[in-house]
Design an enzyme around this catalytic site. Structure first.
Site, PDB file in Angstrom:
ATOM      1  N   HIS A 182       0.849  -1.201   0.000  1.00 23.25           N
ATOM      2  CA  HIS A 182       0.000   0.000   0.000  1.00 23.25           C
ATOM      3  C   HIS A 182       0.889   1.258   0.000  1.00 23.25           C
ATOM      4  CE1 HIS A 182      -3.485   2.423   1.722  1.00 23.25           C
ATOM      5  NE2 HIS A 182      -2.455   3.148   2.130  1.00 23.25           N
ATOM      6  N   GLU A 183       1.904   1.270   0.860  1.00 20.64           N
ATOM      7  CA  GLU A 183       2.788   2.446   0.950  1.00 20.64           C
ATOM      8  C   GLU A 183       3.604   2.634  -0.336  1.00 20.64           C
ATOM      9  OE1 GLU A 183       2.171   4.446   3.229  1.00 20.64           O
ATOM     10  OE2 GLU A 183       1.076   3.116   4.583  1.00 20.64           O
ATOM     11  N   HIS A 213       1.531   4.587  -2.767  1.00 19.37           N
ATOM     12  CA  HIS A 213       1.643   6.045  -2.554  1.00 19.37           C
ATOM     13  C   HIS A 213       2.957   6.578  -3.143  1.00 19.37           C
ATOM     14  CE1 HIS A 213      -1.811   6.477   0.024  1.00 19.37           C
ATOM     15  NE2 HIS A 213      -1.344   5.717   0.985  1.00 19.37           N
ATOM     16  N   ASP A 236      -6.225   8.024   4.542  1.00 23.43           N
ATOM     17  CA  ASP A 236      -6.267   8.245   3.088  1.00 23.43           C
ATOM     18  C   ASP A 236      -7.607   8.819   2.627  1.00 23.43           C
ATOM     19  OD1 ASP A 236      -3.697   7.368   2.796  1.00 23.43           O
ATOM     20  OD2 ASP A 236      -4.244   5.328   2.289  1.00 23.43           O
TER      21      ASP A 236
HETATM   22 ZN   LIG Z   1      -2.341   5.087   2.656  1.00 18.36          ZN
END
Ligand SMILES: [Zn+2]
Length: 229
Positions: free
Chosen positions: A60-61, A64, A158
């Site tokens: 997930h990171e 980003h 988020d």
């Molecule tokens: Zn996030």
């Protein structure tokens, strides 16, 4: 934003992004694993599930970080700590660029939802143990849980940052941040109530973190307004 790496263990570097693990992760991991019994036949599966949770957080990171790079921003560090992960991203100050940098994280979880939905029936067909079945189910639940939690419209989660980026188009940079931080404060007060109701230290800690970040959001919005004068 660059982190102090003194309290972190450097894990690896890929795509020019260095991944660190905060030392406190091990203490919380030991505590959490001690508390869990789970539906597994051996401790190894419990450890695998806990590590898988952070592997999903890490993907997930990376979502980003790589999206931020794509729109011309900087992203060079990810830190994993007991509460999850932080990608130190600095997208260009444009609403579209910020929106994509934030949305790409949950989109990784959406991709994993689809991938696990497609792969799970085939994996369950294989003659795997009961623990392996349980592990696959847990992966599905963990990923979906992370997706739903991250999309709560509570700044700086988020969902709250996506809301802020969307409000940036009509309201401008400073005012959109103020509105998102106000909603974040309301959300964190809801989490305080939930923490008291469930007697959960972790939810209380999360509420305190969100409240502190909203305060920083208000200060940043004020700084932006002052700079625009
Ligand atoms: Zn996030």
């Amino acid at each position: 934003m660059v982190s102090s790496s003194r309290q972190q263990i450097r894990l690896f570097r890929v795509f020019g992004i260095t991944v660190f693990l905060h030392w406190s992760w091990f203490f919380v991991a030991a505590y959490e694993l001690d508390q869990r019994s789970g539906g597994y036949s051996a401790l190894g599966w419990n450890i695998a599930e806990y590590v898988a949770l952070f592997a999903i957080v890490l993907l997930h990171e990376f979502g980003h970080s790589l999206a931020c790079r794509q729109v011309g921003g900087t992203a060079s560090e990810i830190i994993l700590w007991p509460m999850g992960g932080v990608a130190f991203v600095s997208p260009p100050p444009r609403p579209g660029a910020v929106l994509w940098s934030i949305a790409a994280g949950p989109l990784v979880n959406v991709a994993l939802v689809i991938l696990l939905a497609v792969a799970n029936p085939f994996l369950h067909e294989l003659s795997i143990s009961r623990s392996a079945h349980h592990f696959l189910n847990q992966l599905w639940i963990i990923n979906l849980g992370l997706l739903i939690f991250n999309l709560l419209p509570v700044y700086p989660l988020d969902g709250g940052q996506i809301l802020r980026a969307l409000l940036w188009f009509p309201l401008g940079r400073a005012h959109s941040l103020t509105v998102a931080a106000v909603i974040g404060v309301i959300g964190s007060l809801g989490l305080v109530g939930l923490a008291l109701w469930m007697a959960s230290f972790w939810i209380g800690l999360m509420a305190a973190f969100i409240l502190a970040q909203c305060w920083r959001g208000f200060q940043e919005a004020q700084r932006l307004r002052d700079a625009a004068r």
